[in-house]
Design a protein around this motif. Structure first.
Motif, PDB file in Angstrom:
ATOM      1  N   VAL A   1       0.825  -1.206   0.000  1.00 13.95           N
ATOM      2  CA  VAL A   1       0.000   0.000   0.000  1.00 13.95           C
ATOM      3  C   VAL A   1       0.857   1.253   0.000  1.00 13.95           C
ATOM      4  O   VAL A   1       0.415   2.327  -0.435  1.00 13.95           O
ATOM      5  CB  VAL A   1      -0.951  -0.018   1.232  1.00 13.95           C
ATOM      6  CG1 VAL A   1      -0.215   0.308   2.514  1.00 13.95           C
ATOM      7  CG2 VAL A   1      -2.110   0.946   1.021  1.00 13.95           C
ATOM      8  N   ASN A   2       2.094   1.162   0.451  1.00 10.93           N
ATOM      9  CA  ASN A   2       2.983   2.323   0.472  1.00 10.93           C
ATOM     10  C   ASN A   2       3.856   2.432  -0.777  1.00 10.93           C
ATOM     11  O   ASN A   2       4.264   3.545  -1.142  1.00 10.93           O
ATOM     12  CB  ASN A   2       3.884   2.260   1.708  1.00 10.93           C
ATOM     13  CG  ASN A   2       3.112   2.421   3.005  1.00 10.93           C
ATOM     14  OD1 ASN A   2       2.238   3.280   3.104  1.00 10.93           O
ATOM     15  ND2 ASN A   2       3.414   1.605   3.993  1.00 10.93           N
ATOM     16  N   LEU A   3       4.138   1.304  -1.430  1.00 13.83           N
ATOM     17  CA  LEU A   3       5.063   1.366  -2.566  1.00 13.83           C
ATOM     18  C   LEU A   3       4.370   1.395  -3.931  1.00 13.83           C
ATOM     19  O   LEU A   3       5.009   1.740  -4.930  1.00 13.83           O
ATOM     20  CB  LEU A   3       6.049   0.201  -2.524  1.00 13.83           C
ATOM     21  CG  LEU A   3       5.538  -1.240  -2.665  1.00 13.83           C
ATOM     22  CD1 LEU A   3       5.413  -1.653  -4.123  1.00 13.83           C
ATOM     23  CD2 LEU A   3       6.503  -2.194  -1.968  1.00 13.83           C
TER      24      LEU A   3
ATOM     25  N   MET B   1      -6.783   9.131   6.006  1.00  9.08           N
ATOM     26  CA  MET B   1      -5.424   8.800   5.587  1.00  9.08           C
ATOM     27  C   MET B   1      -5.428   7.671   4.571  1.00  9.08           C
ATOM     28  O   MET B   1      -4.681   7.696   3.584  1.00  9.08           O
ATOM     29  CB  MET B   1      -4.590   8.417   6.807  1.00  9.08           C
ATOM     30  CG  MET B   1      -3.115   8.135   6.511  1.00  9.08           C
ATOM     31  SD  MET B   1      -2.768   6.399   6.123  1.00  9.08           S
ATOM     32  CE  MET B   1      -3.091   5.640   7.712  1.00  9.08           C
ATOM     33  N   ARG B   2      -6.287   6.676   4.766  1.00  7.79           N
ATOM     34  CA  ARG B   2      -6.397   5.572   3.817  1.00  7.79           C
ATOM     35  C   ARG B   2      -6.961   6.054   2.487  1.00  7.79           C
ATOM     36  O   ARG B   2      -6.501   5.622   1.425  1.00  7.79           O
ATOM     37  CB  ARG B   2      -7.277   4.476   4.407  1.00  7.79           C
ATOM     38  CG  ARG B   2      -6.735   3.880   5.708  1.00  7.79           C
ATOM     39  CD  ARG B   2      -7.695   2.854   6.286  1.00  7.79           C
ATOM     40  NE  ARG B   2      -7.219   2.333   7.560  1.00  7.79           N
ATOM     41  CZ  ARG B   2      -7.863   1.452   8.304  1.00  7.79           C
ATOM     42  NH1 ARG B   2      -9.025   0.972   7.885  1.00  7.79           N
ATOM     43  NH2 ARG B   2      -7.361   1.032   9.450  1.00  7.79           N
ATOM     44  N   MET B   3      -7.943   6.944   2.533  1.00  7.99           N
ATOM     45  CA  MET B   3      -8.487   7.491   1.283  1.00  7.99           C
ATOM     46  C   MET B   3      -7.447   8.322   0.546  1.00  7.99           C
ATOM     47  O   MET B   3      -7.355   8.289  -0.688  1.00  7.99           O
ATOM     48  CB  MET B   3      -9.723   8.342   1.594  1.00  7.99           C
ATOM     49  CG  MET B   3     -10.863   7.594   2.242  1.00  7.99           C
ATOM     50  SD  MET B   3     -12.249   8.686   2.651  1.00  7.99           S
ATOM     51  CE  MET B   3     -13.310   7.553   3.570  1.00  7.99           C
ATOM     52  N   ASN B   4      -6.650   9.063   1.303  1.00  8.18           N
ATOM     53  CA  ASN B   4      -5.642   9.915   0.679  1.00  8.18           C
ATOM     54  C   ASN B   4      -4.562   9.111  -0.024  1.00  8.18           C
ATOM     55  O   ASN B   4      -4.014   9.541  -1.036  1.00  8.18           O
ATOM     56  CB  ASN B   4      -5.023  10.819   1.744  1.00  8.18           C
ATOM     57  CG  ASN B   4      -3.975  11.750   1.174  1.00  8.18           C
ATOM     58  OD1 ASN B   4      -4.246  12.584   0.328  1.00  8.18           O
ATOM     59  ND2 ASN B   4      -2.740  11.589   1.637  1.00  8.18           N
ATOM     60  N   LYS B   5      -4.236   7.933   0.517  1.00  4.49           N
ATOM     61  CA  LYS B   5      -3.231   7.093  -0.133  1.00  4.49           C
ATOM     62  C   LYS B   5      -3.649   6.727  -1.548  1.00  4.49           C
ATOM     63  O   LYS B   5      -2.818   6.695  -2.476  1.00  4.49           O
ATOM     64  CB  LYS B   5      -2.994   5.826   0.694  1.00  4.49           C
ATOM     65  CG  LYS B   5      -2.142   6.028   1.943  1.00  4.49           C
ATOM     66  CD  LYS B   5      -1.918   4.708   2.641  1.00  4.49           C
ATOM     67  CE  LYS B   5      -1.054   4.888   3.889  1.00  4.49           C
ATOM     68  NZ  LYS B   5       0.305   5.322   3.552  1.00  4.49           N
ATOM     69  N   ALA B   6      -4.931   6.440  -1.724  1.00  9.74           N
ATOM     70  CA  ALA B   6      -5.416   6.091  -3.062  1.00  9.74           C
ATOM     71  C   ALA B   6      -5.401   7.302  -3.987  1.00  9.74           C
ATOM     72  O   ALA B   6      -4.950   7.224  -5.138  1.00  9.74           O
ATOM     73  CB  ALA B   6      -6.822   5.498  -2.967  1.00  9.74           C
TER      74      ALA B   6
END
Length: 376
Positions: free
Chosen positions: A55-57, A279-284
């Motif tokens: 999810v981070n890379l 924060m999870r939504m922002n990652k996408a």
């Protein structure tokens, strides 16, 4: 172009996942080997850690794929041809946008579904390992150190689970050192009748042995022989597992509802849960901004026989700027969860940068006509 982006995205994701996975596996291997766990446990835990790594890379892999494909199309003059045919930078950015949306959906599935499930399972496995005293202590013919200041040795373990010829040393007390030797021993679970953690911890039952206590100040050695002796292992090995529920193991739907029972279980306020969900939504969403930044920076450079290395460096600098701002705001939101709307600031800034770059590519600066000198 979309096909090439997806193919290169898979390649870069695999490479980055292996790099991060090896880094994670080294520290995990040291911890598991110190606890005497098997290779299957190591494999299970490393596989459970993969969703958190991915999810981070994945946004970084999308950026690398976009930059690589755009640079290759420019070097092979394909972008020059389609631009000469009348394609605007906005039209050329369409496959990149579709690609970034696909990556964003993958990141969203990981962040909202797979990561909470994997973290929940990982916490359960870690709890089981923390309570597995047998794996920590029972290694035949080897001096093991389950924690600092503790040394344990067993010569043999019978088929019935009886320990033969054991040695236990406890030097965690600065004033004295305790040593126990016994010909036979058993490890049994505590009764936990009063509900305390210490009484619920495993007990070491030793038979036909000797206890030695050496006081450093007076240099006195006390020896006690016993037929049977019970020694609690709760103070030697940390078997207490936190009862609170991890917020990372909570689904996004529960975080948005933020019921009082969940707040009490996790110890996180409602604002903290909303901040975690955003924060999870922002990652996408950040995957879209990062990909468009990479494409927009390179499309501005046009065609050059020397390549687009300067534009690639600028794209990397812009990526670092966006991620640095995002990490800084993350620290601020962790201190004050009420600032959670600022979670999207770096993403909006990245989208603004990409739009500005595409606009500049669509409106190149007109060169001034050279002035004619006066005839002499």
């Amino acid at each position: 172009m979309l096909q090439q982006l997806l193919m290169l995205f898979g390649f870069f994701s695999l490479v980055l996942a292996l790099v991060f996975w090896v880094n994670k596996a080294v520290s995990l291997l040291d911890w598991l080997m110190g606890d005497g766990q098997s290779a299957s446990v190591f494999l299970q835990l490393t596989l459970l850690s993969l969703p958190t790594i991915l999810v981070n890379l994945l946004p970084i892999a999308a950026f690398a794929a976009t930059v690589y494909v755009t640079n290759r199309l420019s070097a092979e003059s394909e972008l020059v041809v389609v631009q000469a045919a009348g394609y605007s930078p906005y039209r050329l950015a369409r496959p990149v946008f579709f690609f970034s949306v696909i990556v964003a959906l993958m990141v969203a599935i990981l962040a909202h579904v797979l990561v909470p499930l994997s973290v929940q399972e990982l916490d359960m496995r870690r709890s089981e390992i923390a309570r597995d005293v047998t794996a920590r202590l029972l290694t035949e013919g080897t001096f093991v150190h389950p924690t600092k200041g503790i040394t344990f040795y067993v010569r043999n373990i019978s088929a019935a689970g009886e320990l033969e010829d054991i040695y236990l040393s406890n030097s965690r007390d600065a004033s004295q050192r305790q040593s126990f030797m016994a010909s036979r021993a058993l490890i049994v679970k505590g009764d936990g009748r009063d509900g305390s953690t210490e009484n619920d911890a495993p007990m070491l039952l030793m038979f036909d042995g000797m206890a030695q206590t050496y006081e450093f100040s007076g240099k006195r050695l006390s020896v006690t022989r016993f037929d049977s002796f019970a020694y609690g292992l709760g103070g030697l090995i940390n078997t207490d597992v936190a009862g609170t529920r991890s917020i990372r193991a909570t689904t996004t739907f529960d975080l948005l509802r933020a019921p009082p029972a969940l707040q009490a279980d996790t110890g996180v306020t409602k604002d903290g849960m909303i901040a975690e969900a955003n924060m999870r939504m922002n990652k996408a969403l950040q995957s879209v901004a990062i990909s468009l930044i990479g494409f927009g920076t390179l499309i501005v450079g046009g065609f050059s026989r020397f390549g687009l290395w300067r534009q690639i460096l600028v794209a990397i600098v812009l990526l670092v700027v966006v991620k640095s701002i995002d990490n800084t705001l993350e620290g601020m939101i962790d201190n004050d969860a009420r600032l959670w709307p600022f979670r999207y600031f770096a993403t909006v800034l990245g989208l603004g940068m990409s739009w500005a770059l595409l606009w500049k590519a669509a409106h190149p600066r007109l060169r001034r006509a050279p002035r004619l000198g006066n005839a002499s």
